[in-house]
Motif scaffolding. Structure first.
Motif, PDB file in Angstrom:
ATOM      1  N   LEU A 170       0.728  -1.222  -0.024  1.00 51.55           N
ATOM      2  CA  LEU A 170      -0.098  -0.003  -0.170  1.00 51.55           C
ATOM      3  C   LEU A 170       0.770   1.484   0.056  1.00 51.55           C
ATOM      4  O   LEU A 170       0.330   2.287  -0.224  1.00 51.55           O
ATOM      5  N   GLY A 171       2.069   1.076   0.316  1.00 50.09           N
ATOM      6  CA  GLY A 171       2.988   2.143   0.024  1.00 50.09           C
ATOM      7  C   GLY A 171       3.627   2.680   1.726  1.00 50.09           C
ATOM      8  O   GLY A 171       3.168   2.158   2.611  1.00 50.09           O
ATOM      9  N   VAL A 172       4.314   3.835   1.494  1.00 47.56           N
ATOM     10  CA  VAL A 172       5.119   4.341   2.826  1.00 47.56           C
ATOM     11  C   VAL A 172       4.024   5.538   2.857  1.00 47.56           C
ATOM     12  O   VAL A 172       3.496   6.181   2.446  1.00 47.56           O
ATOM     13  N   LEU A 173       3.755   5.527   4.334  1.00 47.19           N
ATOM     14  CA  LEU A 173       2.845   6.401   5.068  1.00 47.19           C
ATOM     15  C   LEU A 173       3.507   7.825   5.526  1.00 47.19           C
ATOM     16  O   LEU A 173       3.091   8.150   6.393  1.00 47.19           O
ATOM     17  N   ASN A 174       4.166   8.340   4.711  1.00 44.87           N
ATOM     18  CA  ASN A 174       4.961   9.404   5.032  1.00 44.87           C
ATOM     19  C   ASN A 174       4.046  10.639   4.561  1.00 44.87           C
ATOM     20  O   ASN A 174       4.591  11.669   3.915  1.00 44.87           O
ATOM     21  N   PHE A 175       2.678  11.045   4.693  1.00 44.32           N
ATOM     22  CA  PHE A 175       1.881  11.683   4.676  1.00 44.32           C
ATOM     23  C   PHE A 175       1.018  12.133   6.023  1.00 44.32           C
ATOM     24  O   PHE A 175       1.248  11.379   6.910  1.00 44.32           O
ATOM     25  N   PHE A 176       0.410  13.410   6.054  1.00 46.30           N
ATOM     26  CA  PHE A 176      -0.305  13.773   7.170  1.00 46.30           C
ATOM     27  C   PHE A 176      -1.856  13.885   6.821  1.00 46.30           C
ATOM     28  O   PHE A 176      -2.350  14.261   5.723  1.00 46.30           O
ATOM     29  N   GLY A 177      -2.471  13.336   7.840  1.00 42.29           N
ATOM     30  CA  GLY A 177      -4.004  13.013   7.479  1.00 42.29           C
ATOM     31  C   GLY A 177      -4.443  11.836   7.032  1.00 42.29           C
ATOM     32  O   GLY A 177      -3.904  10.842   6.972  1.00 42.29           O
ATOM     33  N   TRP A 178      -5.695  11.830   6.585  1.00 46.39           N
ATOM     34  CA  TRP A 178      -6.526  10.671   5.888  1.00 46.39           C
ATOM     35  C   TRP A 178      -6.254  10.553   4.579  1.00 46.39           C
ATOM     36  O   TRP A 178      -6.140  11.502   4.133  1.00 46.39           O
ATOM     37  N   ARG A 179      -5.872   9.456   4.118  1.00 46.72           N
ATOM     38  CA  ARG A 179      -5.797   9.198   2.454  1.00 46.72           C
ATOM     39  C   ARG A 179      -6.488   7.887   2.129  1.00 46.72           C
ATOM     40  O   ARG A 179      -6.624   6.973   3.007  1.00 46.72           O
ATOM     41  N   ARG A 180      -7.091   7.870   1.104  1.00 40.56           N
ATOM     42  CA  ARG A 180      -7.543   6.759   0.622  1.00 40.56           C
ATOM     43  C   ARG A 180      -6.800   6.050  -0.419  1.00 40.56           C
ATOM     44  O   ARG A 180      -6.562   6.653  -1.629  1.00 40.56           O
ATOM     45  N   LEU A 181      -6.011   5.034   0.126  1.00 39.65           N
ATOM     46  CA  LEU A 181      -5.171   4.265  -0.672  1.00 39.65           C
ATOM     47  C   LEU A 181      -5.575   3.091  -1.582  1.00 39.65           C
ATOM     48  O   LEU A 181      -6.594   2.419  -1.093  1.00 39.65           O
ATOM     49  N   GLU A 182      -5.014   2.836  -2.649  1.00 39.03           N
ATOM     50  CA  GLU A 182      -5.314   1.849  -3.503  1.00 39.03           C
ATOM     51  C   GLU A 182      -4.389   0.920  -3.934  1.00 39.03           C
ATOM     52  O   GLU A 182      -3.166   1.421  -3.822  1.00 39.03           O
ATOM     53  N   VAL A 183      -4.538  -0.401  -4.278  1.00 34.89           N
ATOM     54  CA  VAL A 183      -3.489  -1.104  -4.698  1.00 34.89           C
ATOM     55  C   VAL A 183      -4.174  -2.184  -5.594  1.00 34.89           C
ATOM     56  O   VAL A 183      -4.944  -2.742  -5.400  1.00 34.89           O
ATOM     57  N   PRO A 184      -3.554  -2.224  -6.738  1.00 40.81           N
ATOM     58  CA  PRO A 184      -3.978  -3.250  -7.939  1.00 40.81           C
ATOM     59  C   PRO A 184      -3.689  -4.576  -7.330  1.00 40.81           C
ATOM     60  O   PRO A 184      -2.488  -4.820  -6.594  1.00 40.81           O
ATOM     61  N   ILE A 185      -4.358  -5.616  -7.733  1.00 44.78           N
ATOM     62  CA  ILE A 185      -4.063  -7.195  -7.280  1.00 44.78           C
ATOM     63  C   ILE A 185      -3.678  -7.725  -8.663  1.00 44.78           C
ATOM     64  O   ILE A 185      -4.659  -8.198  -9.228  1.00 44.78           O
ATOM     65  N   ASN A 186      -2.644  -8.448  -8.598  1.00 41.19           N
ATOM     66  CA  ASN A 186      -2.118  -9.034  -9.887  1.00 41.19           C
ATOM     67  C   ASN A 186      -1.768 -10.553  -9.206  1.00 41.19           C
ATOM     68  O   ASN A 186      -0.643 -10.522  -9.109  1.00 41.19           O
ATOM     69  N   LEU A 187      -2.757 -11.457  -8.972  1.00 47.73           N
ATOM     70  CA  LEU A 187      -2.602 -12.546  -8.266  1.00 47.73           C
ATOM     71  C   LEU A 187      -1.711 -13.555  -9.330  1.00 47.73           C
ATOM     72  O   LEU A 187      -1.824 -13.393 -10.637  1.00 47.73           O
ATOM     73  N   PRO A 188      -0.776 -14.197  -8.830  1.00 47.16           N
ATOM     74  CA  PRO A 188       0.084 -15.208  -9.626  1.00 47.16           C
ATOM     75  C   PRO A 188      -0.950 -16.142 -10.238  1.00 47.16           C
ATOM     76  O   PRO A 188      -2.046 -16.453  -9.781  1.00 47.16           O
ATOM     77  N   LYS A 189      -0.531 -16.771 -11.338  1.00 41.22           N
ATOM     78  CA  LYS A 189      -1.088 -17.485 -11.896  1.00 41.22           C
ATOM     79  C   LYS A 189      -1.746 -18.695 -11.318  1.00 41.22           C
ATOM     80  O   LYS A 189      -3.118 -19.185 -11.266  1.00 41.22           O
ATOM     81  N   GLU A 190      -0.996 -19.334 -10.406  1.00 42.74           N
ATOM     82  CA  GLU A 190      -1.293 -20.627  -9.653  1.00 42.74           C
ATOM     83  C   GLU A 190      -2.568 -20.131  -8.563  1.00 42.74           C
ATOM     84  O   GLU A 190      -3.566 -20.998  -8.473  1.00 42.74           O
ATOM     85  N   ASN A 191      -2.624 -18.909  -7.906  1.00 42.82           N
ATOM     86  CA  ASN A 191      -3.513 -18.406  -7.156  1.00 42.82           C
ATOM     87  C   ASN A 191      -5.068 -18.400  -7.972  1.00 42.82           C
ATOM     88  O   ASN A 191      -5.997 -18.657  -7.504  1.00 42.82           O
ATOM     89  N   ALA A 192      -5.075 -17.806  -9.168  1.00 42.23           N
ATOM     90  CA  ALA A 192      -6.060 -17.527  -9.966  1.00 42.23           C
ATOM     91  C   ALA A 192      -6.797 -18.761 -10.432  1.00 42.23           C
ATOM     92  O   ALA A 192      -7.998 -19.148 -10.276  1.00 42.23           O
ATOM     93  N   ARG A 193      -5.699 -19.904 -10.763  1.00 43.24           N
ATOM     94  CA  ARG A 193      -6.066 -21.186 -10.937  1.00 43.24           C
ATOM     95  C   ARG A 193      -6.974 -21.748  -9.604  1.00 43.24           C
ATOM     96  O   ARG A 193      -7.823 -22.549 -10.060  1.00 43.24           O
ATOM     97  N   LEU A 194      -6.424 -21.608  -8.288  1.00 44.61           N
ATOM     98  CA  LEU A 194      -7.170 -22.168  -7.302  1.00 44.61           C
ATOM     99  C   LEU A 194      -8.315 -21.750  -7.069  1.00 44.61           C
ATOM    100  O   LEU A 194      -9.406 -22.361  -6.670  1.00 44.61           O
ATOM    101  N   ILE A 195      -8.502 -20.286  -7.571  1.00 48.45           N
ATOM    102  CA  ILE A 195      -9.981 -19.771  -7.360  1.00 48.45           C
ATOM    103  C   ILE A 195     -10.860 -20.346  -8.365  1.00 48.45           C
ATOM    104  O   ILE A 195     -11.927 -20.743  -8.187  1.00 48.45           O
ATOM    105  N   GLN A 196     -10.365 -20.216  -9.818  1.00 52.98           N
ATOM    106  CA  GLN A 196     -11.396 -20.827 -10.952  1.00 52.98           C
ATOM    107  C   GLN A 196     -11.901 -22.231 -10.936  1.00 52.98           C
ATOM    108  O   GLN A 196     -12.436 -22.369 -11.430  1.00 52.98           O
ATOM    109  N   SER A 197     -10.591 -22.955 -10.704  1.00 53.78           N
ATOM    110  CA  SER A 197     -10.859 -24.322 -10.829  1.00 53.78           C
ATOM    111  C   SER A 197     -11.254 -25.310  -9.530  1.00 53.78           C
ATOM    112  O   SER A 197     -12.038 -26.192  -9.692  1.00 53.78           O
ATOM    113  N   SER A 198     -10.625 -24.848  -8.588  1.00 54.29           N
ATOM    114  CA  SER A 198     -10.711 -25.516  -7.153  1.00 54.29           C
ATOM    115  C   SER A 198     -11.856 -24.631  -6.167  1.00 54.29           C
ATOM    116  O   SER A 198     -12.035 -25.266  -5.259  1.00 54.29           O
ATOM    117  N   PHE A 199     -12.281 -23.623  -6.724  1.00 53.94           N
ATOM    118  CA  PHE A 199     -13.080 -22.821  -5.747  1.00 53.94           C
ATOM    119  C   PHE A 199     -12.705 -22.398  -4.373  1.00 53.94           C
ATOM    120  O   PHE A 199     -13.543 -22.506  -3.385  1.00 53.94           O
TER     121      PHE A 199
END
Length: 251
Positions: A170-199
């Motif tokens: 999510l990054g380094v928190l060298n800011f002051f106050g509230w922030r809405r942080l975002e992070v994209p998720i690029n799962l490794p292929k094996e993780n995506a496969r476990l979701i899609q084929s093994s539920f």
């Protein structure tokens, strides 16, 4: 060009802009937090396979604990300190429109600890009970964070059976106050496969907090609010899938 075609093009480019933002991690903070919320809402309106999952609202319903810590001071409580950004009420309204009509925004989560050795100190914060995501491919995470200029890195850790943990910076928190942080998720292929084929769904293992060498010694505190995931459920669209009573969280 008539009005309907112009409108369609605007929607298309807004969606493309949002989807392109999913590349790379973590993404730089965007001062236009209202615009980010608006683009997310537009994407949800036009991509019916995309859903929001409010994994943790930090309203006190789930305990969080320091699992591993290098400090003698490990204090947590729920606080009335809420994000003061104009995007926060807009996001709350978006949640209501996305299946969370009873969402509460009365508290955030406060953690306080102490830096003794800035070069090595780190902490693991974990939910006291399982925090499973619904079946679907997680593609982005959002979290409100309050900091006071700390040179501290924050990672979100997700886990899954039969696979290694995945660290989402999510990054380094060298800011002051509230922030809405975002992070994209690029799962490794094996993780995506476990979701899609093994539920096998992904779960939130917790947060990893680590000091930078430039962090000062002494006590510091952070606040968290509204940990949310954007998921692509297209692989799991079937008759009855609109019934979301197995998502593991009351709304």
């Amino acid at each position: 060009m008539n009005f309907s075609k112009k409108k369609s093009l605007l929607v298309f480019f807004a969606m493309m802009h949002f989807l392109l933002d999913l590349e790379g991690a973590p993404r730089p903070w965007d001062r236009d937090e209202e615009g980010r919320v608006a683009r997310l809402e537009k994407t949800l309106q036009n991509e019916k396979n995309y859903v929001l999952f409010l994994a943790e609202d930090f309203e006190g319903g789930r305990p969080w604990e320091f699992y591993r810590s290098d400090s003698f001071l490990n204090y947590t409580e729920y606080s009335g300190n809420l994000p003061d950004s104009s995007a926060f009420p807009l996001e709350k309204e978006m949640y209501r429109n996305q299946g969370y009509p009873n969402i509460q925004t009365q508290t955030s989560f406060l953690l306080q600890t102490y830096v003794e050795n800035p070069k090595t100190d780190h902490w693991d914060l974990r939910p006291g009970e399982p925090l499973l995501l619904p079946l679907g491919l997680p593609i982005q995470a959002f979290l409100w964070v309050y900091s006071e200029g700390h040179h501290i890195a924050l990672d979100l850790i997700v886990s899954q059976k039969k696979s290694k943990d995945v660290k989402l910076p999510l990054g380094v928190l060298n800011f002051f106050g509230w922030r809405r942080l975002e992070v994209p998720i690029n799962l490794p292929k094996e993780n995506a496969r476990l979701i899609q084929s093994s539920f096998l769904p992904v779960s939130v293992k917790g947060f990893r907090i680590a000091t930078q060498p430039t962090q000062k010694k002494g006590a510091f505190h952070l606040y968290f609010d509204n940990l949310t995931f954007l998921l692509d459920t297209s692989t799991f669209t079937y008759s009855g899938s609109e019934i979301q009573d197995t998502w593991g969280k009351k709304r």
